[in-house]
Design a protein around this motif. Sequence first.
Motif, PDB file in Angstrom:
ATOM      1  N   SER A  32       0.810  -1.223   0.000  1.00 42.13           N
ATOM      2  CA  SER A  32       0.000   0.000   0.000  1.00 42.13           C
ATOM      3  C   SER A  32       0.842   1.271   0.000  1.00 42.13           C
ATOM      4  N   SER A  33       2.124   1.180   0.356  1.00 37.92           N
ATOM      5  CA  SER A  33       2.947   2.388   0.297  1.00 37.92           C
ATOM      6  C   SER A  33       3.528   2.612  -1.105  1.00 37.92           C
ATOM      7  N   PHE A  34       3.315   1.648  -2.003  1.00 37.24           N
ATOM      8  CA  PHE A  34       3.845   1.783  -3.363  1.00 37.24           C
ATOM      9  C   PHE A  34       2.759   2.117  -4.388  1.00 37.24           C
ATOM     10  N   PRO A 273       7.536  -3.404  -7.008  1.00 36.34           N
ATOM     11  CA  PRO A 273       6.276  -3.359  -6.260  1.00 36.34           C
ATOM     12  C   PRO A 273       5.188  -2.513  -6.915  1.00 36.34           C
ATOM     13  N   LYS A 274       5.536  -1.796  -7.978  1.00 37.76           N
ATOM     14  CA  LYS A 274       4.531  -1.004  -8.704  1.00 37.76           C
ATOM     15  C   LYS A 274       4.110  -1.679 -10.008  1.00 37.76           C
TER      16      LYS A 274
ATOM     17  N   ASN B   5       6.474  -1.252   7.209  1.00 38.42           N
ATOM     18  CA  ASN B   5       6.930   0.141   7.269  1.00 38.42           C
ATOM     19  C   ASN B   5       6.088   0.976   6.321  1.00 38.42           C
ATOM     20  N   SER B   6       5.316   1.881   6.860  1.00 40.45           N
ATOM     21  CA  SER B   6       4.453   2.671   5.982  1.00 40.45           C
ATOM     22  C   SER B   6       5.239   3.738   5.228  1.00 40.45           C
ATOM     23  N   THR B   8       8.013   3.119   3.579  1.00 46.52           N
ATOM     24  CA  THR B   8       8.856   2.478   2.564  1.00 46.52           C
ATOM     25  C   THR B   8       8.542   3.037   1.182  1.00 46.52           C
ATOM     26  N   LYS B   9       9.617   3.284   0.414  1.00 48.65           N
ATOM     27  CA  LYS B   9       9.449   3.849  -0.931  1.00 48.65           C
ATOM     28  C   LYS B   9      10.367   3.096  -1.887  1.00 48.65           C
ATOM     29  N   ILE B 102      14.621  -0.004  -3.011  1.00 49.68           N
ATOM     30  CA  ILE B 102      13.471   0.093  -2.107  1.00 49.68           C
ATOM     31  C   ILE B 102      14.028   0.335  -0.705  1.00 49.68           C
TER      32      ILE B 102
END
Lengths: 302, 264
Positions: A32-34, A273-274, B5-6, B8-9, B102
């Motif tokens: 959900s963060s991606f 992840p996207k 981890n919210s 994370t990118k 990431i």
Amino acid sequence: MVNLRTHIGGGLEIQNPILTASGTFGYGEEYSSFIDLNRLGGFIVKGTTFEPRQGNDYPRMVETPSGMLNAVGLQNKGVKHFVDEIYPRLCDYKSEIIVNISGASIDDYVAVAQMLDPLPRIKAIEVNISCPNVKAGGMAFGTTTSGAQAVTEAVKKAFSKTVIVKLSPNVTDIASIAKAVEAGGADAVSLINTLMGMAIDIERRRPYLSTITGGLSGAAVKPVAVRMVWQVAKAVKIPVIGLGGIMNGADAIEFILAGASAVEIGTANFINPKVTIEALEFIEDYCQRHNVTDIKELIGQI
Amino acid sequence: MNKINSNTKSGTFIVTDNQQLSSTYSLLILRPEDDIDLKLADFKAGQFVEVLPPANSTFLRRPISVCNVDETTNTLWLLIRDAGAGTHALNASRPGQKIDIIYPLGHGFSTTLPKASKVLLIGGGVGVAPLIYLGRKLKEAGIEPIFLLGARSKSDLLLLDKFNEIGKVFCSTDDGSFGTPGVVTQNPVINDNYDIMFTCGPMPMMKAVAKVAQQNNVECEVSLENVMGCGLGACLCCVEKTKDEGNVCVCTEGPVFNIKRLLW
């Protein structure tokens, strides 16, 4: 504007053909963060059994050429945990939530299906009769026409909505298994689960996986999967959901042309992840380039 | 449920420097591409990143420990040991190379400790990587880190100058070419009185350190490097057995664990 809506059996229509493959996308929240999960056609949550399962011993994974072998062994906290703890958190997503179920006996499958049937946001389940990593049951049902049909019939009685049956590629004639589950009342089939494989560490002279063999996924399996989707789509009337090594939108189109009404993206999520949203955007763009106004025009063109 | 981890990118980093430390080790310095909003202060000591090695050298990403985050240059440091196709490609990457990463992932070391804490940071081989950033974070918190670094021989002791800038350093080499001869658990400094020991290195070393900690009744945190598929808690491949929850993902529950939680 392209109409991407597609049917996945039992009258269930999803907003676009992009689903995620069970066991590669957690409960969706992991990603959900991606990406915006609401943009997916749906996500298929990890394999759920009646009792909690610890899964197989480590090591469970090894990278192989253009793919990976895994032997997770259906680690999950059981269907009650899903219903009580996970389901309430997923209810607000716009995408369809599909639960993948597994069992060691027909009674197990039925018990899980019965627990999920009352949940209004679960409009479909995917019945895993093809896990190569669990000794008791699992793939045993998926490798004979009679076993596959029997599980399907029992689950159909226990679950009143769409039942998708996930097929194993580890058989001599996948089309005959597909026909058997169609005869058993399946609303759709999804394929392929992982191909059984093996890899050996020659320095240590031992298999890489604790279970010796595991399931191969990733780009390496894609041509096998496309071929099987094409064969099955020719053999059955119910929708076919294609998966196996889809790494991008172009791969997804290949499956759709081979006969898939929707696709599941799995291992590729680990690398990008996207990937699901990028594949969705590719499909929209592809349709525009090819003057396709409805994705259904592409399904099974080959 | 996995601890996710919210923050994370994923994003592109650019290699600004690649310091070849030996034929097998290199220190990669990377900065985020301009349009990426990277708050380097968000990295916690002991966390890791998932790196996509360049030139399609691998199928999956590779988990790499955060060696350091340099706020002044806005760079991320990764210590790389050439151990296969992916790390070889990373090792060979030149300034300007773009790398997809990431970040940040996992749960790190406990750094909120009482100021008077006596801490020992034990590293072996490439496992010394996260101890640079951990040592800096502890020092910032007013705690004097003591390092015990082990390697086969003098030439395998990495980043010694950096460690010396942060705290007191003791070394052990198997061949006795530098510091105390033998493995880290044979170095007398390990038996001083500590409040906590942190360790990262080869599994046999960490298990031996954990044994010393148990015998001396000292808290001990270890950083595991189980083979990972995704780093996100989705594939369930990197599991470690725990006393309280059975198999848990090293990527999301760890990679740092208190040994009390493990079946060691």
